[in-house]
Design an enzyme around this catalytic site. Structure first.
Site: not given
Length: 414
Positions: A234, A252
């Protein structure tokens, strides 16, 4: 016990080899790693059973999932992390403040953190700036609702954060579950995220030398993750924070996937782990994810190419009018470089090599990050010294101080 000690010794030797190989640290000594680790396989089965148990009602399943997630969080470990687990932050003032509170009150609790203001978030979560009471030391607290749809991502993120010990990745100082929510406490980065900083630049893009430095730091972070058997999946400027000293922090990990196998502490690149899940941010999706062909860590090299392109040009290379158009462009369209701004041939060649649609032909397929480091674009980068360099100075990089007015607002409960 003998087996445990042997495994511990093997782990320490492997970490020593990693440190020497990457040349990230300036000391040959390594702290001892705690041998007390949660039984993650047992926890995973527990959480999985809560998600997949079709014999109970939807409402009961949600309640059962939250209960078992709580058991996962607490099983085999305490939410109070210790500086002895970490090498690169062991001298951090954050640990000094935490130790002072522990010495005074015992175990660290969520109530020790005073919520100041919301600084980010999205989806089911929010991120808050918080002060460790009485210390004038500030942290970022990520808060997420515990629900059936996001339990797996949160469980995954906790597990991965507890594995990490790297200057470009977050340190998990504290975590807990309370009232159907989960709380992660990490470092506060006052300069914000890289996407916001990019938008503040003239033209909405970075000068090439600055983009090169940022790309080099992210490459080191991905190299470390891959060495642990982790595919990040990501990468985007929104997931890259700028620390107060100007270096970066990749955040994240809810979409990351670990191919770490029991007994294997170091995974050489490239490796054969494959996933068939469709995850990531639309404009950064690799062709093999879109076409559901299965993917490995080569997807991170694709996203690194999109990342570098966006830093240099201010937009992603395959963006379309809508989701379907973007997906079609990723699979079918050729890479295009605008005439303005001017970008060097070396930068374009690296982007081309990273954005090869067939993962088996993409740069990094033979020796992973080593292949990319040796590219001509990085010829002036002294890799052992990247983390000790003074980061580039940007006129729009403003560290906004925490004001007395913010500290005096009426306190909100967690």
């Amino acid at each position: 016990m003998a087996t445990s000690e042997h495994s511990k010794s093997s782990f320490e030797k492997t970490m020593a080899q990693i440190i020497v190989k990457f040349k990230l640290f300036h000391s040959a000594s390594i702290i001892e790693k705690s041998s007390e680790k949660p039984n993650l396989s047992t926890c995973e089965q527990s959480v999985s059973s809560a998600i997949s148990d079709s014999a109970i009602s939807s409402a009961s399943r949600t309640e059962n999932t939250a209960t078992k997630f709580h058991a996962y969080c607490c099983h085999g470990s305490t939410s109070n992390n210790n500086r002895s687990k970490y090498y690169h932050t062991r001298n951090s003032p954050h640990w000094d403040a935490i130790d002072a509170v522990k010495n005074r009150d015992g175990n660290l609790q969520l109530s020790h953190f005073r919520k100041i203001k919301r600084i980010g978030g999205g989806g089911a979560g929010s991120v808050f700036l918080a002060e460790l009471r009485g210390t004038k030391t500030y942290f970022a607290v990520k808060v997420e609702e515990i629900g059936g749809s996001n339990v797996r991502g949160m469980k995954n993120e906790i597990q991965l954060l507890q594995m990490l010990d790297h200057p470009l990745l977050p340190t998990l100082y504290f975590h807990c579950e309370r009232g159907g929510k989960f709380y992660f406490v990490t470092e506060y980065c006052p300069a914000g995220d890289l996407n916001s900083l990019r938008r503040k630049q003239i033209g909405g893009f970075f000068p090439e030398e600055i983009a090169k430095f940022y790309c080099a730091e992210i490459l080191l972070a991905l190299e470390y993750l891959h060495s642990l058997g982790i595919v990040y999946r990501d990468l985007k400027p929104e997931n890259v924070l700028v620390r107060e000293d100007g270096h970066l922090m990749l955040i994240d990990f809810d979409l990351s996937q670990s191919f770490h196998h029991h007994g294997i502490d170091f995974v050489a690149e490239p490796w054969r782990g494959r996933s068939h899940s469709i995850v990531g941010t639309r404009e950064y999706l690799a062709p093999e994810i879109v076409e559901e062909k299965g993917h490995g860590n080569a997807v991170d090299w694709w996203t690194l190419g999109v990342f570098l392109y966006e830093l240099l040009y201010g937009s992603t290379p395959f963006i379309g009018w809508d989701t379907a158009d973007t997906i079609s462009n990723i699979v079918d369209e050729e890479l295009f470089f605008p005439a303005i701004p001017h970008v060097s041939l070396e930068a374009k060649n690296l982007i081309r090599a990273l954005l090869v649609k067939e993962p088996d032909k993409r740069i990094g397929r033979k020796r992973g990050a080593t292949d990319i480091k040796k590219h001509a674009f990085f010829q002036d980068i002294k890799w052992p010294l990247v983390l000790s360099r003074t980061p580039p100075s940007l006129p729009k990089l403003h560290i906004k101080p925490i004001t007395s007015a913010e500290l005096q607002v009426r306190e909100e409960s967690w």
